[in-house]
Design a protein around this motif. Sequence first.
Motif, PDB file in Angstrom:
ATOM      1  N   UNK A 145      -1.637   5.716   8.100  1.00  0.00           N
ATOM      2  CA  UNK A 145      -2.552   6.610   7.373  1.00  0.00           C
ATOM      3  C   UNK A 145      -3.255   7.600   8.297  1.00  0.00           C
ATOM      4  N   UNK A 146      -2.535   8.020   9.358  1.00  0.00           N
ATOM      5  CA  UNK A 146      -3.097   9.022  10.262  1.00  0.00           C
ATOM      6  C   UNK A 146      -2.030  10.003  10.719  1.00  0.00           C
ATOM      7  N   UNK A 147      -2.366  11.277  10.700  1.00  0.00           N
ATOM      8  CA  UNK A 147      -1.449  12.347  11.081  1.00  0.00           C
ATOM      9  C   UNK A 147      -1.202  12.340  12.589  1.00  0.00           C
ATOM     10  N   UNK A 148       0.002  12.752  12.995  1.00  0.00           N
ATOM     11  CA  UNK A 148       0.285  12.935  14.406  1.00  0.00           C
ATOM     12  C   UNK A 148      -0.472  14.151  14.933  1.00  0.00           C
ATOM     13  N   UNK A 149      -0.768  14.129  16.215  1.00  0.00           N
ATOM     14  CA  UNK A 149      -1.466  15.257  16.830  1.00  0.00           C
ATOM     15  C   UNK A 149      -0.496  16.314  17.352  1.00  0.00           C
ATOM     16  N   UNK A 150       0.805  16.018  17.360  1.00  0.00           N
ATOM     17  CA  UNK A 150       1.819  16.952  17.836  1.00  0.00           C
ATOM     18  C   UNK A 150       3.151  16.538  17.217  1.00  0.00           C
ATOM     19  N   UNK A 151       4.215  17.321  17.430  1.00  0.00           N
ATOM     20  CA  UNK A 151       5.514  16.897  16.910  1.00  0.00           C
ATOM     21  C   UNK A 151       6.028  15.602  17.533  1.00  0.00           C
ATOM     22  N   UNK A 152       5.439  15.184  18.646  1.00  0.00           N
ATOM     23  CA  UNK A 152       5.879  13.955  19.303  1.00  0.00           C
ATOM     24  C   UNK A 152       5.208  12.749  18.666  1.00  0.00           C
ATOM     25  N   UNK A 153       5.939  11.651  18.451  1.00  0.00           N
ATOM     26  CA  UNK A 153       5.349  10.461  17.831  1.00  0.00           C
ATOM     27  C   UNK A 153       4.240   9.869  18.692  1.00  0.00           C
ATOM     28  N   UNK A 154       3.295   9.248  18.040  1.00  0.00           N
ATOM     29  CA  UNK A 154       2.205   8.588  18.753  1.00  0.00           C
ATOM     30  C   UNK A 154       2.670   7.245  19.296  1.00  0.00           C
ATOM     31  N   UNK A 205       0.837  -1.201   0.000  1.00  0.00           N
ATOM     32  CA  UNK A 205       0.000   0.000   0.000  1.00  0.00           C
ATOM     33  C   UNK A 205       0.874   1.253   0.000  1.00  0.00           C
ATOM     34  N   UNK A 206       0.620   2.201  -0.907  1.00  0.00           N
ATOM     35  CA  UNK A 206       1.375   3.464  -0.866  1.00  0.00           C
ATOM     36  C   UNK A 206       0.834   4.395   0.209  1.00  0.00           C
ATOM     37  N   UNK A 207       1.742   5.112   0.849  1.00  0.00           N
ATOM     38  CA  UNK A 207       1.398   6.070   1.900  1.00  0.00           C
ATOM     39  C   UNK A 207       2.020   7.422   1.570  1.00  0.00           C
ATOM     40  N   UNK A 208       1.401   8.467   2.069  1.00  0.00           N
ATOM     41  CA  UNK A 208       1.973   9.809   2.003  1.00  0.00           C
ATOM     42  C   UNK A 208       3.020   9.884   3.117  1.00  0.00           C
ATOM     43  N   UNK A 209       4.295  10.033   2.744  1.00  0.00           N
ATOM     44  CA  UNK A 209       5.358   9.865   3.746  1.00  0.00           C
ATOM     45  C   UNK A 209       5.820  11.200   4.335  1.00  0.00           C
ATOM     46  N   UNK A 210       5.238  12.316   3.937  1.00  0.00           N
ATOM     47  CA  UNK A 210       5.550  13.646   4.460  1.00  0.00           C
ATOM     48  C   UNK A 210       7.054  13.834   4.643  1.00  0.00           C
ATOM     49  N   UNK A 211       7.536  14.108   5.843  1.00  0.00           N
ATOM     50  CA  UNK A 211       8.936  14.518   6.005  1.00  0.00           C
ATOM     51  C   UNK A 211       9.956  13.397   5.862  1.00  0.00           C
ATOM     52  N   UNK A 212       9.536  12.159   5.736  1.00  0.00           N
ATOM     53  CA  UNK A 212      10.488  11.112   5.355  1.00  0.00           C
ATOM     54  C   UNK A 212      10.952  11.341   3.912  1.00  0.00           C
ATOM     55  N   UNK A 213      10.248  12.229   3.192  1.00  0.00           N
ATOM     56  CA  UNK A 213      10.724  12.706   1.890  1.00  0.00           C
ATOM     57  C   UNK A 213      12.120  13.306   2.003  1.00  0.00           C
ATOM     58  N   UNK A 214      12.396  13.986   3.101  1.00  0.00           N
ATOM     59  CA  UNK A 214      13.624  14.778   3.219  1.00  0.00           C
ATOM     60  C   UNK A 214      14.890  13.957   2.972  1.00  0.00           C
ATOM     61  N   UNK A 215      15.132  12.827   3.653  1.00  0.00           N
ATOM     62  CA  UNK A 215      16.357  12.086   3.376  1.00  0.00           C
ATOM     63  C   UNK A 215      16.402  11.467   1.985  1.00  0.00           C
ATOM     64  N   UNK A 216      15.242  11.103   1.428  1.00  0.00           N
ATOM     65  CA  UNK A 216      15.231  10.510   0.083  1.00  0.00           C
ATOM     66  C   UNK A 216      15.682  11.543  -0.937  1.00  0.00           C
ATOM     67  N   UNK A 217      15.135  12.750  -0.856  1.00  0.00           N
ATOM     68  CA  UNK A 217      15.532  13.805  -1.786  1.00  0.00           C
ATOM     69  C   UNK A 217      16.967  14.246  -1.517  1.00  0.00           C
ATOM     70  N   UNK A 218      17.364  14.284  -0.245  1.00  0.00           N
ATOM     71  CA  UNK A 218      18.750  14.649   0.068  1.00  0.00           C
ATOM     72  C   UNK A 218      19.737  13.704  -0.604  1.00  0.00           C
ATOM     73  N   UNK A 265      11.493  11.259  10.688  1.00  0.00           N
ATOM     74  CA  UNK A 265      10.078  10.945  10.864  1.00  0.00           C
ATOM     75  C   UNK A 265       9.233  11.938  10.085  1.00  0.00           C
ATOM     76  N   UNK A 266       7.993  11.530   9.791  1.00  0.00           N
ATOM     77  CA  UNK A 266       7.046  12.399   9.125  1.00  0.00           C
ATOM     78  C   UNK A 266       5.806  12.595   9.972  1.00  0.00           C
ATOM     79  N   UNK A 267       5.402  13.846  10.141  1.00  0.00           N
ATOM     80  CA  UNK A 267       4.278  14.149  11.003  1.00  0.00           C
ATOM     81  C   UNK A 267       2.937  13.645  10.498  1.00  0.00           C
ATOM     82  N   UNK A 268       2.884  13.184   9.254  1.00  0.00           N
ATOM     83  CA  UNK A 268       1.661  12.558   8.781  1.00  0.00           C
ATOM     84  C   UNK A 268       1.608  11.079   9.153  1.00  0.00           C
TER      85      UNK A 268
END
Length: 387
Positions: free
Chosen positions: A366-375, A53-66, A344-347
């Motif tokens: 498939x659920x966004x975090x409620x804060x910068x801290x991981x769930x 299943x594909x997921x929206x990876x939000x800030x895990x994009x950062x190291x891939x693009x880096x 980590x990605x906040x989504x």
Amino acid sequence: MDLQARVTEAVAPYAARSEPPGLAWLVVRGDETAVGAHGSYGPDDPTPVRPDTPFRISSVTKPVVAAAALSLLDDGTLTLDAPVERWLPELADRRVLRDPAGPLDADPSKNTVPADRAITVADVLELRLGLGLDFNGPFPGPVLSALAGLGLQAGPPAPQTNPDPDTWMRAVGSVPLSYQPGERWLYHTGCEVLGVLIARAAGAPLPEVLAERVLDPLGMTSTGFGVRPEQAGRLGPHWLPPDGGALTAYDPVDGQWSRPPAFPNGGDGLVSTVADLAAFGRMLRSGGVAEDGARVLSEEVLADATRPRVGQIDEDGLSDWGLGFGVKTGDQPDGRGTGSYGWDGGMGSTLWIDPAADVVAVLLTNQMWSSPQPTGVFEAFWRAAWA
């Protein structure tokens, strides 16, 4: 208990309680690989989440693009000390706010000073170019507020919000820096700038450069900016954290990630799968070599990218930043050791590589975090993967 059973036991109860509705994970530890998926697309769609299943990876994009930028460092297209104005003339002759809290003024001589020096490639990769979210200062601050007023993305990821890269860069070039180049680590915006820098330095759109230099060599066929046509039926909705009631969709199936964006966002724009990100992690763990033996990155540039370079970036004092990667500078209570790197990605996503423990761990939800801290499911996942 083996790795597969341990991680399953740790994360399955969260999906059973719809915390989040669905998740997939993959852990590589030494020669052992464990993979799984639990839950569904959401309360109104019982379609089961699967490992592909594909997921929206939000800030895990950062190291891939880096990694694409690191490849350009390898072949000499970029150098860390090079001023970025060669490729990004919009960032030449910068002015800097006297006070990061502002105010902005139509007359720049009133509230800004000239930048001490040019912005370099290292500044962009290290997120010290003088633009971004300041977690220990004015938030979001006058500069990012001004960019939002010019139509640039503000808040959670929204790929269809930004204009094309050239228009986006002109907007960024129209505002002053919040801090002097090299002075302060500021989150996110530098990764967006990095995507434009990569494209202009390589002479091709960012999706093409990323595919040529990272995705294709690693067989990451399910990773891209928006879902690929063959993925269209597999992308489920993405959910906001519950707020005392029923879940609310943040992004529907046909939403922001359902088509390619005008601005391929190097900070948070990718869709991916656990298998693709594990392939990326294995390459990093192997010192830049893909499973088929092809070299993607040199050991030297990878070592430089995954060492602490900035200074402590979080309250626990155990995290730092390299060149596009977070780096742990102390052992974590969840088991991740000193020298682990990833992000980590906040989504609701995470990718970490621990060279000492020989672990690559990916969890996508498939659920966004409620804060910068991981769930809770992330803490449980890390503990199980590193137990």
